[in-house]
Design an enzyme around this catalytic site. Sequence first.
Site, PDB file in Angstrom:
ATOM      1  CG  ASP A 270      -2.186   0.858   0.954  1.00 18.07           C
ATOM      2  OD1 ASP A 270      -2.138   1.713   0.042  1.00 18.07           O
ATOM      3  OD2 ASP A 270      -3.187   0.707   1.674  1.00 18.07           O
TER       4      ASP A 270
HETATM    5  C1  BGC Z   1      -5.024   3.225   0.238  1.00 20.10           C
HETATM    6  C2  BGC Z   1      -5.166   2.206  -0.866  1.00 20.10           C
HETATM    7  C3  BGC Z   1      -5.032   2.880  -2.198  1.00 20.10           C
HETATM    8  C4  BGC Z   1      -3.702   3.585  -2.256  1.00 20.10           C
HETATM    9  C5  BGC Z   1      -3.412   4.254  -3.575  1.00 20.10           C
HETATM   10  C6  BGC Z   1      -3.801   4.096   0.067  1.00 20.10           C
HETATM   11  O1  BGC Z   1      -3.799   5.189   0.932  1.00 20.10           O
HETATM   12  O2  BGC Z   1      -4.971   2.550   1.476  1.00 20.10           O
HETATM   13  O3  BGC Z   1      -6.395   1.543  -0.748  1.00 20.10           O
HETATM   14  O4  BGC Z   1      -5.162   1.937  -3.234  1.00 20.10           O
HETATM   15  O5  BGC Z   1      -3.674   4.569  -1.254  1.00 20.10           O
HETATM   16  O6  BGC Z   1      -4.167   5.369  -3.772  1.00 20.10           O
END
Ligand code: BGC
Length: 710
Positions: A270
């Site tokens: 993530d």
């Molecule tokens: C979130 C993810 C997301 C990623 C990219 C993160 O802050 O937890 O779910 O896909 O950002 O935007």
Amino acid sequence: MKQNEYPYRNPALPLEERVEDLLGRMTLEEKVDQLMQITIGADTNPNNAGDGHSFRPTIGSVLSYSGGAKNRNAFQRLAVEHTRLGIPIIWGYDVIHGWRTGFPIPLAQACSWDPSLIEAGCRVAARESYAAGIDWTFSPMLDVPHDPRWGRVMEGYGEDPLAAGIFGAAAVRGYQGDDPSQPGTIAACLKHFVGYAAIEAGHDYAYTDISSRALHEIYLPPFHAGVKAGAMTLMSAFNDITGTPAVVNHYTLTEVLRDRWGFKGFVVSDWDGVIQVENQGYTSDPAEMCRAALTAGNDMEMNSTSYRNIPQLVASGRLEMQVVDEAVRRVLRVKFAKGLFEHPYRDEVAPESVSLLPESLEIAREAARASMVLLKNESDTLPLKTTLRHIALIGPVATDPEASAGAWAAMVLPETVPTLRDVIGKYFPESEIHFAHGCDYEGDSEEGFAEAVAAAEKSEVVIMALGEGGNRSGENRSYTNIALPGRQAALLRRIAELGRPVVLLVSSGRPILYPELEPFANAILHIWECGHGAAAGCCDILTGAYNPSGRLAITFPRSVGQIPIYYNRHHRARPDSHSWNGTYFDLDDSPMYPFGYGLSYTRFEYSQMSVSVPELTAQVTLRNAGERAGKETVFWFLSDPEAKLTQPIRRLIAFEQIELAPGEEQIVTLHFDRMRDLAYIDPTGRKVFEPGRFILSVGSEKAEFIVRAE
Ligand code: BGC
């Protein structure tokens, strides 16, 4: 040999051969780049923006929308035509519930209980985002929440692991199609692997203390279903799983995902997930973070750059080259399977030619009305007569397209989303609509109350459109109070005093507290955040053109004090009938609206249930006892009242939707299976079948039966 003559360039060769050929030609630096994702531009998540300053044409992936196909092609050309090996970049973005055409938030979609609608919506989202240059979405989210204080409940499919897996698999099919190399498809990414929803007290990004049992029984199964459906990638989660953060968790990322489930795609971290292990108290050494994540099985690093330590780790002998190779192999495998080597560029078509097409908007409307849940309908307040002369429409949701767009709305342009106020007149052509804003979502002002009262006084019925506002749920949106904010409940009470029938529409991204609203409305329709089809879908229900069929995929509590709350809980030591039974002294123990709840304009009756053993079939007669055609979701629950590993009071093992004309009846049959349905999952993840007594329940019916050892 020239680059275009290398075997990996030959689409006629088997994919694995192409991967090995390319891998064998790569330098370590090139391999490292394939394992990194940088951000260019902005995401819908305000926290996630990047200027792409570290862009190198050998980079593995780019996150974020960066100006459509044209921009993609410009970057892609640098990668494909101006690097030694010409490896295409894979573009990722959060396409969570639509791209330009907004679909209901996933939690709402789950309440439709219709996997084919979820699949159809994801197919539209894939087509639209593909045309804009996207190859890969960070969706579906398969986290199973028990706590609506956590704002991300909106992104998942509710509290049941089986349903989350079924809906997740439908999303994967919608995004990826039958052949993910085909134009118009995007790779899916199952997230967040795993257990992110087990956060304490609703705090986002918090520690999770997950027993082996809960891991295997609750949190892993939806991911297994998504992997079986062919998801090409997964995202490791932010959470620390009982002491080992998910991004460095060898057990989940390798022993379960690869060794047991045979997953062949890649895992991306993530956002900054690799370096955040420092905040979690794991290590502050960037090289060690990199080593731990990569060896655990986290192949690509999103945004942060600890993977730049790979060369020195390899040189010093702390990281084996084969670990790096394996991660690169997985990334390349997805790129080949996606057809990126053959079709690295996108046609630069005008977005309007693929976006917001009439057929896409029709699916959005169908999804919206199927997702809304009728919670109350005293004296058949709904549907409303279309011959009403005066209708009041009051509340902040009535004019707010963002309440329909919801959080994580990708490229949905709010100005293209019709509001209730825009469309209601079409549905009630004989009525005069008296609109009043009433109050804002938040704040203490009651200035608009007088205007709202005046509108209501002129009307035969009042529609109150209240809600959270489009971005109160979502990432980093934790609240201790999940009641409607501001003066909205006070406004409802004030209007209810006038004695007109009140229809309450509530838009939210999570369960909200209804006790202070319910007594003041004659009918309640929970309209969630349902995208482009929200207003039309809602009016279809208000007029009766559509008979509401949504059922809650998540429990609505009476009070925050009841959280965590979910239907598949375990027995207490003392039954409810006992005078010292552990229930609350100050509140009814039951939820406000339970999992599976939802009313219809007709009535369904269940009767004559039977179970046949050893055939392992069950039957029940379902009858539409009302006056309108309607769709019923038949939920089959299993109880296993005696087991060496005690089992939940009940758990869902199957569901099916049946449409019946008034007076029509149908025998509904369930074929169940020892291992799939009667066996439980033990703390190591193995299925165990214990012969003995079971209970199946469906609607008002229940049957007990015994299954012996084979
Ligand atoms: C979130 C993810 C997301 C990623 C990219 C993160 O802050 O937890 O779910 O896909 O950002 O935007």
